[in-house]
Design a protein around this motif. Structure first.
Motif, PDB file in Angstrom:
ATOM      1  N   LEU A  86     -10.669   1.904   0.148  1.00  0.00           N
ATOM      2  CA  LEU A  86      -9.475   1.585  -0.632  1.00  0.00           C
ATOM      3  C   LEU A  86      -9.502   0.122  -1.028  1.00  0.00           C
ATOM      4  O   LEU A  86      -9.799  -0.746  -0.217  1.00  0.00           O
ATOM      5  N   GLY A  87      -9.172  -0.140  -2.275  1.00  0.00           N
ATOM      6  CA  GLY A  87      -9.131  -1.517  -2.732  1.00  0.00           C
ATOM      7  C   GLY A  87      -7.911  -2.253  -2.223  1.00  0.00           C
ATOM      8  O   GLY A  87      -6.834  -1.696  -2.067  1.00  0.00           O
ATOM      9  N   GLY A  88      -8.085  -3.541  -1.915  1.00  0.00           N
ATOM     10  CA  GLY A  88      -6.969  -4.357  -1.443  1.00  0.00           C
ATOM     11  C   GLY A  88      -6.746  -4.194   0.043  1.00  0.00           C
ATOM     12  O   GLY A  88      -7.152  -3.219   0.658  1.00  0.00           O
ATOM     13  N   GLY A  89      -6.122  -5.169   0.634  1.00  0.00           N
ATOM     14  CA  GLY A  89      -5.806  -5.093   2.052  1.00  0.00           C
ATOM     15  C   GLY A  89      -4.661  -4.147   2.303  1.00  0.00           C
ATOM     16  O   GLY A  89      -3.846  -3.860   1.429  1.00  0.00           O
ATOM     17  N   VAL A  90      -4.588  -3.658   3.521  1.00  0.00           N
ATOM     18  CA  VAL A  90      -3.563  -2.682   3.859  1.00  0.00           C
ATOM     19  C   VAL A  90      -2.173  -3.304   3.785  1.00  0.00           C
ATOM     20  O   VAL A  90      -1.208  -2.641   3.388  1.00  0.00           O
ATOM     21  N   PHE A  91      -2.035  -4.578   4.114  1.00  0.00           N
ATOM     22  CA  PHE A  91      -0.714  -5.199   4.088  1.00  0.00           C
ATOM     23  C   PHE A  91      -0.214  -5.407   2.659  1.00  0.00           C
ATOM     24  O   PHE A  91       0.971  -5.248   2.389  1.00  0.00           O
ATOM     25  N   VAL A  92      -1.119  -5.736   1.749  1.00  0.00           N
ATOM     26  CA  VAL A  92      -0.737  -5.858   0.334  1.00  0.00           C
ATOM     27  C   VAL A  92      -0.342  -4.488  -0.199  1.00  0.00           C
ATOM     28  O   VAL A  92       0.634  -4.354  -0.941  1.00  0.00           O
ATOM     29  N   ARG A  93      -1.081  -3.463   0.199  1.00  0.00           N
ATOM     30  CA  ARG A  93      -0.756  -2.104  -0.248  1.00  0.00           C
ATOM     31  C   ARG A  93       0.609  -1.675   0.271  1.00  0.00           C
ATOM     32  O   ARG A  93       1.368  -1.012  -0.431  1.00  0.00           O
ATOM     33  N   ILE A  94       0.946  -2.052   1.506  1.00  0.00           N
ATOM     34  CA  ILE A  94       2.262  -1.710   2.054  1.00  0.00           C
ATOM     35  C   ILE A  94       3.360  -2.435   1.290  1.00  0.00           C
ATOM     36  O   ILE A  94       4.397  -1.853   0.962  1.00  0.00           O
ATOM     37  N   LEU A  95       3.145  -3.707   0.986  1.00  0.00           N
ATOM     38  CA  LEU A  95       4.146  -4.467   0.241  1.00  0.00           C
ATOM     39  C   LEU A  95       4.371  -3.916  -1.155  1.00  0.00           C
ATOM     40  O   LEU A  95       5.496  -3.921  -1.653  1.00  0.00           O
ATOM     41  N   VAL A  96       3.322  -3.450  -1.789  1.00  0.00           N
ATOM     42  CA  VAL A  96       3.469  -2.858  -3.119  1.00  0.00           C
ATOM     43  C   VAL A  96       4.045  -1.447  -3.011  1.00  0.00           C
ATOM     44  O   VAL A  96       4.845  -1.025  -3.852  1.00  0.00           O
ATOM     45  N   ALA A  97       3.661  -0.719  -1.962  1.00  0.00           N
ATOM     46  CA  ALA A  97       4.097   0.674  -1.815  1.00  0.00           C
ATOM     47  C   ALA A  97       5.574   0.807  -1.481  1.00  0.00           C
ATOM     48  O   ALA A  97       6.193   1.809  -1.829  1.00  0.00           O
ATOM     49  N   LEU A  98       6.138  -0.177  -0.814  1.00  0.00           N
ATOM     50  CA  LEU A  98       7.539  -0.064  -0.410  1.00  0.00           C
ATOM     51  C   LEU A  98       8.492   0.063  -1.602  1.00  0.00           C
ATOM     52  O   LEU A  98       9.256   1.041  -1.672  1.00  0.00           O
ATOM     53  N   PRO A  99       8.476  -0.854  -2.573  1.00  0.00           N
ATOM     54  CA  PRO A  99       9.403  -0.662  -3.705  1.00  0.00           C
ATOM     55  C   PRO A  99       9.051   0.541  -4.585  1.00  0.00           C
ATOM     56  O   PRO A  99       9.950   1.207  -5.102  1.00  0.00           O
ATOM     57  N   ILE A 100       7.758   0.826  -4.716  1.00  0.00           N
ATOM     58  CA  ILE A 100       7.362   1.993  -5.511  1.00  0.00           C
ATOM     59  C   ILE A 100       7.848   3.274  -4.842  1.00  0.00           C
ATOM     60  O   ILE A 100       8.368   4.181  -5.506  1.00  0.00           O
ATOM     61  N   GLY A 101       7.696   3.353  -3.535  1.00  0.00           N
ATOM     62  CA  GLY A 101       8.144   4.541  -2.803  1.00  0.00           C
ATOM     63  C   GLY A 101       9.646   4.723  -2.837  1.00  0.00           C
ATOM     64  O   GLY A 101      10.144   5.838  -2.979  1.00  0.00           O
ATOM     65  N   VAL A 102      10.375   3.622  -2.714  1.00  0.00           N
ATOM     66  CA  VAL A 102      11.844   3.705  -2.755  1.00  0.00           C
ATOM     67  C   VAL A 102      12.309   4.173  -4.136  1.00  0.00           C
ATOM     68  O   VAL A 102      13.153   5.069  -4.249  1.00  0.00           O
ATOM     69  N   ALA A 103      11.759   3.577  -5.181  1.00  0.00           N
ATOM     70  CA  ALA A 103      12.155   3.963  -6.541  1.00  0.00           C
ATOM     71  C   ALA A 103      11.800   5.418  -6.825  1.00  0.00           C
ATOM     72  O   ALA A 103      12.593   6.163  -7.416  1.00  0.00           O
ATOM     73  N   THR A 104      10.622   5.833  -6.398  1.00  0.00           N
ATOM     74  CA  THR A 104      10.211   7.214  -6.634  1.00  0.00           C
ATOM     75  C   THR A 104      11.064   8.190  -5.839  1.00  0.00           C
ATOM     76  O   THR A 104      11.424   9.258  -6.339  1.00  0.00           O
ATOM     77  N   ALA A 105      11.389   7.837  -4.604  1.00  0.00           N
ATOM     78  CA  ALA A 105      12.207   8.730  -3.778  1.00  0.00           C
ATOM     79  C   ALA A 105      13.579   8.954  -4.418  1.00  0.00           C
ATOM     80  O   ALA A 105      14.048  10.091  -4.504  1.00  0.00           O
ATOM     81  N   PHE A 106      14.212   7.881  -4.875  1.00  0.00           N
ATOM     82  CA  PHE A 106      15.507   8.045  -5.537  1.00  0.00           C
ATOM     83  C   PHE A 106      15.392   8.888  -6.798  1.00  0.00           C
ATOM     84  O   PHE A 106      16.197   9.792  -7.031  1.00  0.00           O
ATOM     85  N   ALA A 107      14.391   8.606  -7.615  1.00  0.00           N
ATOM     86  CA  ALA A 107      14.238   9.320  -8.883  1.00  0.00           C
ATOM     87  C   ALA A 107      13.912  10.795  -8.672  1.00  0.00           C
ATOM     88  O   ALA A 107      14.510  11.665  -9.314  1.00  0.00           O
ATOM     89  N   VAL A 108      12.977  11.085  -7.782  1.00  0.00           N
ATOM     90  CA  VAL A 108      12.559  12.479  -7.576  1.00  0.00           C
ATOM     91  C   VAL A 108      13.684  13.298  -6.955  1.00  0.00           C
ATOM     92  O   VAL A 108      13.949  14.416  -7.399  1.00  0.00           O
TER      93      VAL A 108
END
Length: 152
Positions: free
Chosen positions: A113-135
């Motif tokens: 996987l590209g990028g460090g796991v901590f950067v991926r978590i930081l990016v995934a948190l807002p994306i996951g929250v927005a997607t969860a609300f929308a879906v």
């Protein structure tokens, strides 16, 4: 019988549209929107356990195929997420936190996987929250419009 057939058809439509949305939506640092994962959690609280696990297996398999992941990588996590959503007192709050946990899961089971796991978590948190609300919002509206769960 009628309601279970309608649930199956609704799940198939959500699976196809969710896979298309995940593939076509833009990605930030290689992280896309978790439409299939959030849909599996949506169905976890609305379907019997067997139906929810079936959707989780199908959604996870679709995710593995779309992302070129090793077999059963996403399927196993999706099934764990369904169990977690069913056990949680607040399933919507559980849906907000599973996408960052999925990034940790992917980094543990795949090495490329590209990028460090901590950067991926930081990016995934807002994306996951927005997607969860929308879906959850869109599927809730679609479920009411399709009159699923109505006696008939």
């Amino acid at each position: 019988m009628r309601n279970s057939l309608l649930d199956l058809l609704f799940g198939l439509v959500v699976l196809c549209i969710g896979a298309g949305a995940e593939e076509l939506m833009p990605k930030a640092l290689g992280i896309g929107f978790p439409v299939l994962l959030t849909s599996a959690q949506f169905f976890a609280v609305r379907l019997p356990l067997a139906g929810a696990m079936l959707f989780a297996a199908a959604g996870g398999g679709m995710e593995d195929a779309l992302s070129s992941l090793p077999p059963m990588t996403s399927v196993s996590f999706f099934m764990l997420a369904v169990v977690f959503a069913r056990r949680a007192d607040l399933p919507r709050a559980a849906a907000l936190l599973t996408f960052p946990a999925y990034q940790v899961w992917l980094s543990a089971w795949t090495g490329g996987l590209g990028g460090g796991v901590f950067v991926r978590i930081l990016v995934a948190l807002p994306i996951g929250v927005a997607t969860a609300f929308a879906v959850w919002w869109v599927l809730g509206i679609a479920e009411r419009r399709a009159a699923l769960g109505e006696q008939g």
